[in-house]
Design a protein around this motif. Structure first.
Motif, short mmCIF file in Angstrom:
data_model
loop_
_atom_site.label_atom_id
_atom_site.label_comp_id
_atom_site.label_asym_id
_atom_site.label_seq_id
_atom_site.Cartn_x
_atom_site.Cartn_y
_atom_site.Cartn_z
N ILE A 182 0.83 -1.21 0.00
CA ILE A 182 0.00 0.00 0.00
C ILE A 182 0.87 1.25 0.00
O ILE A 182 0.55 2.25 -0.66
N ASN A 183 1.97 1.21 0.71
CA ASN A 183 2.88 2.36 0.74
C ASN A 183 3.43 2.67 -0.64
O ASN A 183 3.48 3.83 -1.05
N SER A 184 3.82 1.63 -1.38
CA SER A 184 4.39 1.84 -2.71
C SER A 184 3.34 2.22 -3.74
O SER A 184 3.56 3.07 -4.59
N VAL A 185 2.16 1.58 -3.65
CA VAL A 185 1.14 1.77 -4.69
C VAL A 185 0.25 2.97 -4.41
O VAL A 185 -0.06 3.75 -5.32
N LEU A 186 -0.17 3.14 -3.16
CA LEU A 186 -1.17 4.17 -2.86
C LEU A 186 -0.61 5.39 -2.14
O LEU A 186 -1.04 6.51 -2.40
N LEU A 187 0.33 5.20 -1.21
CA LEU A 187 0.76 6.30 -0.35
C LEU A 187 1.94 7.08 -0.91
O LEU A 187 1.98 8.30 -0.82
N ARG A 188 2.92 6.35 -1.45
CA ARG A 188 4.13 7.04 -1.90
C ARG A 188 3.82 7.97 -3.06
O ARG A 188 4.48 8.98 -3.28
N GLY A 189 2.79 7.65 -3.82
CA GLY A 189 2.38 8.54 -4.90
C GLY A 189 3.16 8.33 -6.18
O GLY A 189 4.04 7.47 -6.29
N LEU A 190 2.84 9.14 -7.14
CA LEU A 190 3.42 9.05 -8.47
C LEU A 190 4.78 9.75 -8.51
O LEU A 190 5.06 10.59 -7.65
N PRO A 191 5.59 9.44 -9.50
CA PRO A 191 6.94 10.02 -9.56
C PRO A 191 6.94 11.46 -10.07
O PRO A 191 7.72 11.81 -10.95
N PHE A 192 6.03 12.29 -9.54
CA PHE A 192 5.92 13.68 -9.96
C PHE A 192 6.02 14.59 -8.74
O PHE A 192 5.76 14.17 -7.62
N ARG A 193 6.32 15.84 -8.98
CA ARG A 193 6.34 16.82 -7.90
C ARG A 193 4.90 17.14 -7.48
O ARG A 193 4.06 17.44 -8.31
N ASP A 194 4.65 17.06 -6.16
CA ASP A 194 3.32 17.37 -5.62
C ASP A 194 2.26 16.67 -6.47
O ASP A 194 1.34 17.29 -7.02
N ALA A 195 2.38 15.32 -6.54
CA ALA A 195 1.58 14.53 -7.49
C ALA A 195 0.07 14.65 -7.24
O ALA A 195 -0.72 14.46 -8.17
N SER A 196 -0.35 14.97 -6.01
CA SER A 196 -1.78 15.04 -5.73
C SER A 196 -2.46 16.18 -6.48
O SER A 196 -3.70 16.19 -6.60
N ARG A 197 -1.70 17.14 -7.01
CA ARG A 197 -2.29 18.27 -7.73
C ARG A 197 -2.23 18.09 -9.25
O ARG A 197 -2.64 18.97 -9.99
N VAL A 198 -1.74 16.93 -9.69
CA VAL A 198 -1.73 16.63 -11.12
C VAL A 198 -3.06 15.99 -11.48
O VAL A 198 -3.47 15.00 -10.89
N MET A 199 -3.73 16.58 -12.46
CA MET A 199 -5.05 16.12 -12.87
C MET A 199 -5.01 15.54 -14.28
O MET A 199 -4.28 16.04 -15.15
N LEU A 200 -5.78 14.49 -14.47
CA LEU A 200 -6.00 13.94 -15.81
C LEU A 200 -7.26 14.60 -16.36
O LEU A 200 -8.27 14.71 -15.66
N VAL A 201 -7.19 15.07 -17.59
CA VAL A 201 -8.33 15.76 -18.20
C VAL A 201 -8.91 14.86 -19.27
O VAL A 201 -8.22 14.44 -20.21
#
Length: 807
Positions: free
Chosen positions: A43-62
């Motif tokens: 869960i840490n690797s897949v869900l918590l650590r996030g994507l390999p982007f800066r501040d990944a939670s603010r990256v949106m798919l349109v």
């Protein structure tokens, strides 16, 4: 601190004096903590650590919202229209996955990568470790060929050369200049991406300008202080404005904004959280077992604690000492649990389903170690607090007089509660496992609509220099060579095979059907296939004929429809002879010449079988023809498919040595991969349930063994007075059976509520399936009674003279 160190030393000394107790407790805790650490690592690797982007939670798919309300990728016109709206939308990222021929090895090779526009890397907030990303000028059509390499490609093919920048590599037969190297672990959508080239978006060719070709994924980053809801409201306002300007245009349907992490992890998140809940149950059962052991041990230490109390030790001091021992015990279990977790992760990396993202990054890192440390502390307090309070609550004078006399007072309320609780937890887990396994069995019974046995599949791509009619001619040459190989029963061609993970859709017009409301087009699944496709995959034709070699670009346009589409649009008529037209640039009216049974293109457990139209790939509209340049799949049926690969590569090489054969799989593997996540989850839940039941059985065995040891005098008197050994056996078993029955009853009530959380993960099974709820209780009762039987049987073997003399 000095007092704490003293408590720890004393605790270790006491644990060393009871090696049997310590070993059992540590192993029990190691199993529970190890399972939790393993799942937290995932869960840490897949869900918590996030994507390999800066501040990944603010990256949106349109997403482009389709006329039926479903989200889809953008077509070129729709994406350009979005960027033209301004108001911050002129810098929307775009990405499309591609596969290209890579030169430089003895054998031709096809590797995966992506096309990205200039804005994408700025939005993702990732910088290369060497070089730079694309410039705005390089993203224009005709600007030349540059490429950014992944860290994997750079390290494996170029030995991590620091002077790689400016080097030319050959992709699709053309030189591309390397301008950057991305960090390790970086990818946009697919973890197989090895390179990125500029998108260089244009509308000059027919493919790019086709409104029905949805191939671009849009990206944006939330501005500081803005929220997803605010951006979505802004998008809706733009859609309303475009609809007012052009009621029939695509822009009026709007766009949908989705957190990128939600898209990547959406399918696996519920399953992983369910598994995490399962291992928490396992840990609670392990804690109950150790708490029972500590309660028994506390009874044996009553005299020791009484002496300490008599000498002036306060109750709080005694409780702290006992809790320290519990935490030391938990820490020892945590150390061994980490070892078990390390082994389990190694196994997971081998057997994991491909649908779990970022699985290669699963490891025991600092955050996992911190979690395990906190877990050990919490677990030590959880299983230690009740025994510590009970052991410290004693009457000193009575305890000192009591000596070693046995007791017939029964189990004790704490032990009863713990046994019922762990039996209930094991029952809930076993019911969940039963539902999961029954669901898996239901999926195995589903007919996919084709026969995967004895079929090997692979993909080939027409050479880059081919265009127009040379493309289908090349694929036909490949098919002819393969069909001539010894042992080949059939070889068929398709743009996408069933369960390949790709299932494109296409709006169609039904001749004679009234126009749908609100300009909502009819959408069907789009399949471009070759002659003999249905016979080759052993898909049943319900009427008419399938495609043959006479269905060429020069012949009348034809189509085969699925049973679900025929029933939907011609419910009381024969679909043969009806006409439909793909809404694509250059799309012509096609006459339906056949009806085939429905095929499950995604997986056996996908309940919605969507209407599908099959077209001869030789009659694909010109606007769609360049898509065939990407690659086509070939399925070869043979009695020995695995032994054909070398011959297939040689046959393709005879046509063009530069054309690679790639993405090789048997069709059985494709079907298995399509259901791998469900299978993985179900077997893990089953394993956790079996572990929970085993721990619960061991727990009641320990309690029963302790109870019998405390009742040695009573049992000896009963036997001495003439009690039959069978009646003594029954007496003890009945006590265990009452506890087990109470635990199962509580578990059934809990399962009725908690299994509702599994509803979305089940297929063909109700979360309150009567069969499962009827089968599980006898299994739990049998296992618990088995745990009771051994100490009960030993009690019947007591020699009353020896038992009374010992007392």
């Amino acid at each position: 601190m000095e007092t704490l160190i003293q408590d720890v030393r004393y605790g270790l000394r006491m644990l060393r004096k009871s090696p049997g107790f310590t070993a059992v407790a540590v192993i029990t805790l190691a199993l529970g903590i190890g399972a939790n650490t393993t799942m937290f690592s995932v869960i840490n690797s897949v869900l918590l650590r996030g994507l390999p982007f800066r501040d990944a939670s603010r990256v949106m798919l349109v997403w482009k919202t389709m006329s039926n309300g479903a989200p889809n990728a953008f077509s070129t016109p729709a994406f350009l229209e979005l960027k033209q709206q301004g108001e911050g939308l002129d810098h929307v990222g775009a990405f499309s996955g591609v596969t290209f021929n890579w030169s430089g090895n003895a054998l031709p090779e096809r590797i995966a990568g992506g096309k990205a526009n200039y804005d994408l890397f700025q939005i993702l907030g990732v910088q290369p470790i060497l070089g730079r990303t694309f410039s705005a000028d390089e993203d224009h059509p005709g600007a030349g060929h540059v490429v950014i390499l992944s860290h994997v490609l750079w390290s494996t093919r170029f030995a991590s050369r620091s002077d790689i920048l400016g080097t030319a590599v050959t992709i699709e037969g053309a030189p591309y200049t390397v301008v950057g190297i991305m960090p390790a672990g970086f990818h946009v959508l697919f973890d197989t991406e090895l390179f990125w080239v500029p998108l260089q978006l244009e509308v000059a060719n027919e493919q790019a300008s086709a409104k029905s070709l949805h191939w671009l994924f849009g990206f944006m980053r939330l501005a500081p202080g803005s929220t997803q809801a605010q951006v979505q409201s802004h998008m809706d306002a733009i859609a309303a404005r475009l609809k007012a300007q052009d009621p029939s245009g695509e822009g009026g349907f709007g766009t949908t904004v989705q957190p990128f992490g939600e898209y990547i992890n959406g399918n696996v998140k519920p399953a992983l959280l369910l598994l995490m809940g399962s291992v928490v149950f396992v840990l609670l059962i392990a804690c109950s077992n150790v708490a029972n052991l500590l309660l028994a041990r506390g009874s044996a230490r009553r005299r020791e604690i009484s002496v300490r109390t008599a000498l002036g030790a306060a109750r709080a001091r005694v409780v702290r000492q006992l809790l320290t021992e519990s935490i030391v015990l938990a820490a020892m279990g945590g150390v061994f649990g980490l070892g078990l977790a390390w082994l389990a992760i190694k196994v997971l990396l081998i057997v994991h389903p491909s649908s779990i993202p970022s699985v290669d990054t699963i490891a025991i890192d600092v955050s996992v170690l911190g979690y395990t440390a906190l877990l050990c502390g919490a677990v030590g307090l959880l299983f230690g607090i009740a025994p510590a309070l009970e052991a410290s609550r004693i009457n000193v004078s009575e305890a000192l007089k009591e000596g070693s006399r046995g007791s017939s007072s029964g189990f004790g309320k704490h032990r009863v509660v713990l046994i019922i609780a762990e039996t209930a937890l094991a029952s809930i887990l076993l019911i969940g496992a039963g539902l999961s396994l029954k669901s898996l069995w239901q999926t195995e019974k589903v007919a996919p609509g084709f026969s995967p046995a004895g079929v090997i599949t692979f993909r080939v791509a027409a050479p880059q220099q081919f265009s127009g009619e040379r493309i289908p001619l090349f694929y036909q040459q490949v098919l002819n060579r393969i069909r001539a190989l010894p042992g080949v029963q059939s070889a068929v061609l398709a743009r996408n095979l069933p369960m390949s993970g790709v299932d494109p859709s296409m709006p169609i017009v039904i001749e004679g059907a009234p126009p749908p409301p609100s300009q909502v087009p009819v959408v069907s699944r789009f399949r471009a296939v070759g002659a003999g496709y249905f016979a080759g995959l052993q898909t049943s034709l319900l009427g008419g004929r399938e495609f043959d070699d006479h269905d060429t670009a020069a012949s009348p346009r034809v189509a085969v429809v699925s049973e679900s589409l025929a029933k939907l649009y011609w419910p009381k008529e024969n679909a043969i002879g009806k006409r439909l037209k793909p809404e694509l640039t250059g799309g012509d009216w096609c006459t339906v010449v056949g009806v085939t049974n429905d095929v499950r293109h995604w997986a056996a457990d996908v309940t919605d079988v969507e209407p599908t139209v099959y077209y001869p790939y030789t009659q694909v509209p010109t606007a769609f023809l360049p898509v065939l340049e990407g690659s086509m799949a070939i399925a070869v049926r043979s009695s020995n498919p695995s032994g054909l690969l070398t011959s297939i590569r040689a046959a393709v090489g005879e046509i063009d040595r530069g054309v690679p054969v790639f993405d090789v799989k048997t069709m059985d593997e494709m079907v298995s991969d399509a259901g791998s996540l469900r299978r993985f989850d179900m077997w893990l839940i089953g394993a956790f349930a079996a572990l929970a039941l085993m721990l619960a059985s061991i727990g009641i065995y320990g309690v029963m063994a302790y109870s019998v040891s405390q009742r040695t005098r009573e049992i000896g008197i009963r036997i001495a007075l003439g009690a039959q050994r069978n009646s003594v056996l029954g007496l003890i078993l009945r006590q265990g059976a009452w506890l087990a029955a109470a635990g199962v009853a509580v578990g059934l009530a809990g399962a009725v509520v908690l299994t509702q959380l599994m509803a979305s993960l089940l297929f063909g099974v109700s979360p309150r399936d009567l069969g499962t709820f009827c089968v599980v209780p006898p299994i739990v009762l049998a296992m618990i009674l088995a745990g009771c039987y051994v100490p009960a049987y030993r009690a019947t073997r007591l020699d009353p003279v020896v038992a009374l003399r010992e007392e």
